[in-house]
Design a protein around this motif. Structure first.
Motif, PDB file in Angstrom:
ATOM      1  N   UNK A   2       0.844  -1.193   0.000  1.00 24.11           N
ATOM      2  CA  UNK A   2       0.000   0.000   0.000  1.00 24.11           C
ATOM      3  C   UNK A   2       0.878   1.241   0.000  1.00 24.11           C
ATOM      4  N   UNK A   3       0.544   2.177  -0.850  1.00 29.25           N
ATOM      5  CA  UNK A   3       1.267   3.436  -0.890  1.00 29.25           C
ATOM      6  C   UNK A   3       0.304   4.596  -1.048  1.00 29.25           C
ATOM      7  N   UNK A   4       0.693   5.729  -0.499  1.00 29.42           N
ATOM      8  CA  UNK A   4      -0.009   6.989  -0.723  1.00 29.42           C
ATOM      9  C   UNK A   4       0.940   7.901  -1.481  1.00 29.42           C
ATOM     10  N   UNK A   5       0.483   8.403  -2.601  1.00 30.21           N
ATOM     11  CA  UNK A   5       1.335   9.223  -3.448  1.00 30.21           C
ATOM     12  C   UNK A   5       0.712  10.594  -3.613  1.00 30.21           C
ATOM     13  N   UNK A   6       1.415  11.615  -3.113  1.00 35.06           N
ATOM     14  CA  UNK A   6       0.920  12.990  -3.222  1.00 35.06           C
ATOM     15  C   UNK A   6       1.453  13.641  -4.489  1.00 35.06           C
ATOM     16  N   UNK A   7       0.715  14.621  -4.968  1.00 36.92           N
ATOM     17  CA  UNK A   7       1.166  15.434  -6.088  1.00 36.92           C
ATOM     18  C   UNK A   7       0.462  16.777  -6.018  1.00 36.92           C
ATOM     19  N   UNK A   8       0.965  17.726  -6.800  1.00 40.73           N
ATOM     20  CA  UNK A   8       0.293  19.018  -6.897  1.00 40.73           C
ATOM     21  C   UNK A   8       0.963  20.154  -6.156  1.00 40.73           C
ATOM     22  N   UNK A   9       1.992  19.873  -5.402  1.00 40.85           N
ATOM     23  CA  UNK A   9       2.687  20.942  -4.689  1.00 40.85           C
ATOM     24  C   UNK A   9       3.483  21.811  -5.644  1.00 40.85           C
ATOM     25  N   UNK A  10       4.002  22.908  -5.125  1.00 40.35           N
ATOM     26  CA  UNK A  10       4.816  23.790  -5.945  1.00 40.35           C
ATOM     27  C   UNK A  10       4.811  25.203  -5.407  1.00 40.35           C
ATOM     28  N   UNK A  11       5.181  26.141  -6.271  1.00 48.69           N
ATOM     29  CA  UNK A  11       5.221  27.554  -5.931  1.00 48.69           C
ATOM     30  C   UNK A  11       3.906  28.220  -6.300  1.00 48.69           C
ATOM     31  N   UNK A  12       3.422  29.064  -5.425  1.00 50.49           N
ATOM     32  CA  UNK A  12       2.193  29.806  -5.699  1.00 50.49           C
ATOM     33  C   UNK A  12       2.307  31.172  -5.031  1.00 50.49           C
ATOM     34  N   UNK A  14       0.988  34.590  -3.088  1.00 49.31           N
ATOM     35  CA  UNK A  14       0.009  34.916  -2.050  1.00 49.31           C
ATOM     36  C   UNK A  14      -1.330  35.261  -2.694  1.00 49.31           C
ATOM     37  N   UNK A  15      -2.387  34.669  -2.152  1.00 43.82           N
ATOM     38  CA  UNK A  15      -3.720  34.894  -2.687  1.00 43.82           C
ATOM     39  C   UNK A  15      -4.114  33.930  -3.780  1.00 43.82           C
ATOM     40  N   UNK A  16      -3.187  33.132  -4.238  1.00 48.38           N
ATOM     41  CA  UNK A  16      -3.446  32.185  -5.308  1.00 48.38           C
ATOM     42  C   UNK A  16      -4.033  30.881  -4.816  1.00 48.38           C
ATOM     43  N   UNK A  17      -4.118  29.929  -5.736  1.00 48.25           N
ATOM     44  CA  UNK A  17      -4.725  28.632  -5.436  1.00 48.25           C
ATOM     45  C   UNK A  17      -3.824  27.495  -5.875  1.00 48.25           C
ATOM     46  N   UNK A  18      -4.025  26.370  -5.216  1.00 46.05           N
ATOM     47  CA  UNK A  18      -3.256  25.166  -5.521  1.00 46.05           C
ATOM     48  C   UNK A  18      -4.129  23.979  -5.146  1.00 46.05           C
ATOM     49  N   UNK A  19      -4.043  22.891  -5.898  1.00 44.39           N
ATOM     50  CA  UNK A  19      -4.784  21.682  -5.534  1.00 44.39           C
ATOM     51  C   UNK A  19      -3.818  20.523  -5.363  1.00 44.39           C
ATOM     52  N   UNK A  20      -3.847  19.943  -4.188  1.00 44.54           N
ATOM     53  CA  UNK A  20      -3.036  18.770  -3.898  1.00 44.54           C
ATOM     54  C   UNK A  20      -3.871  17.515  -4.099  1.00 44.54           C
ATOM     55  N   UNK A  21      -3.201  16.447  -4.515  1.00 44.19           N
ATOM     56  CA  UNK A  21      -3.860  15.155  -4.685  1.00 44.19           C
ATOM     57  C   UNK A  21      -3.100  14.089  -3.917  1.00 44.19           C
ATOM     58  N   UNK A  22      -3.832  13.078  -3.491  1.00 39.72           N
ATOM     59  CA  UNK A  22      -3.221  11.943  -2.803  1.00 39.72           C
ATOM     60  C   UNK A  22      -3.905  10.685  -3.314  1.00 39.72           C
ATOM     61  N   UNK A  23      -3.141   9.842  -3.961  1.00 36.97           N
ATOM     62  CA  UNK A  23      -3.688   8.616  -4.529  1.00 36.97           C
ATOM     63  C   UNK A  23      -3.246   7.411  -3.710  1.00 36.97           C
ATOM     64  N   UNK A  24      -4.199   6.575  -3.356  1.00 36.82           N
ATOM     65  CA  UNK A  24      -3.901   5.335  -2.643  1.00 36.82           C
ATOM     66  C   UNK A  24      -3.730   4.222  -3.669  1.00 36.82           C
ATOM     67  N   UNK A  25      -2.579   3.573  -3.636  1.00 34.02           N
ATOM     68  CA  UNK A  25      -2.303   2.511  -4.602  1.00 34.02           C
ATOM     69  C   UNK A  25      -1.917   1.226  -3.878  1.00 34.02           C
ATOM     70  N   UNK A  26      -2.013   0.115  -4.605  1.00 34.74           N
ATOM     71  CA  UNK A  26      -1.649  -1.169  -4.021  1.00 34.74           C
ATOM     72  C   UNK A  26      -2.868  -2.029  -3.791  1.00 34.74           C
ATOM     73  N   UNK A 109      -1.235   4.808   6.990  1.00 31.81           N
ATOM     74  CA  UNK A 109      -0.189   4.989   5.998  1.00 31.81           C
ATOM     75  C   UNK A 109       0.034   6.477   5.741  1.00 31.81           C
ATOM     76  N   UNK A 110       1.275   6.799   5.375  1.00 33.86           N
ATOM     77  CA  UNK A 110       1.656   8.179   5.090  1.00 33.86           C
ATOM     78  C   UNK A 110       2.275   8.284   3.701  1.00 33.86           C
ATOM     79  N   UNK A 111       2.032   9.400   3.074  1.00 34.29           N
ATOM     80  CA  UNK A 111       2.706   9.692   1.830  1.00 34.29           C
ATOM     81  C   UNK A 111       4.077  10.302   2.088  1.00 34.29           C
ATOM     82  N   UNK A 112       4.785  10.574   1.010  1.00 36.19           N
ATOM     83  CA  UNK A 112       6.150  11.073   1.125  1.00 36.19           C
ATOM     84  C   UNK A 112       6.191  12.587   1.330  1.00 36.19           C
ATOM     85  N   UNK A 113       5.088  13.250   1.111  1.00 36.91           N
ATOM     86  CA  UNK A 113       5.022  14.692   1.293  1.00 36.91           C
ATOM     87  C   UNK A 113       5.226  15.442  -0.011  1.00 36.91           C
ATOM     88  N   UNK A 114       4.576  16.592  -0.105  1.00 36.77           N
ATOM     89  CA  UNK A 114       4.750  17.466  -1.255  1.00 36.77           C
ATOM     90  C   UNK A 114       4.934  18.893  -0.753  1.00 36.77           C
TER      91      UNK A 114
END
Length: 120
Positions: A2-12, A14-26, A109-114
């Motif tokens: 079982x793994x949790x995989x995050x994505x969607x992080x980055x630079x944004x 102030x005042x902007x938007x960002x969407x993070x995702x976490x997919x459970x696999x396995x 379970x924990x993901x690796x972080x983004x």
């Protein structure tokens, strides 16, 4: 495995938007409660939001009104929509989930972080 995989992080900005995702696999039976946590340098990890399999959610005070947690049970993906972000939202964001691996066993379970960095 079982793994949790995050994505969607980055630079944004102030005042902007960002969407993070976490997919459970396995191989597993189901995903129960899911959580987003974050940890900024020099600070303790803190919970951002949680969501149950039925959709009920809770938020930390700093996240209320700005962040929205959601999940797609069919796709086994959790999201964190971050709006009106502030520099203090900069942190590594972690996905965490309670997963039913077999009829008699569940585990956390924990993901690796983004990394999310909000520029001023």
């Amino acid at each position: 495995q079982v793994q949790l995989v995050e994505s969607g992080g980055g630079l944004v900005e102030t005042g902007g938007s960002l969407r993070l995702s976490c997919a459970a696999t396995g191989s597993f039976l189901s995903v129960n409660a899911m959580f987003w946590h974050r940890q900024a340098p020099g600070r303790q990890r803190e919970m951002v939001a949680s969501i149950l399999s039925g959709g009920a959610s809770t938020y930390a005070d700093f996240a209320k009104g700005r962040f929205t947690i959601s999940r797609d049970n069919a796709k086994k993906i959790m999201y964190l929509q971050m709006d009106s972000v502030k520099p203090e939202d900069s942190a590594v964001y972690y996905c965490n989930a309670d997963i039913m691996v077999s009829p008699n066993y569940h585990d956390s379970y924990w993901g690796q972080g983004t990394q999310v960095t909000v520029t001023s």
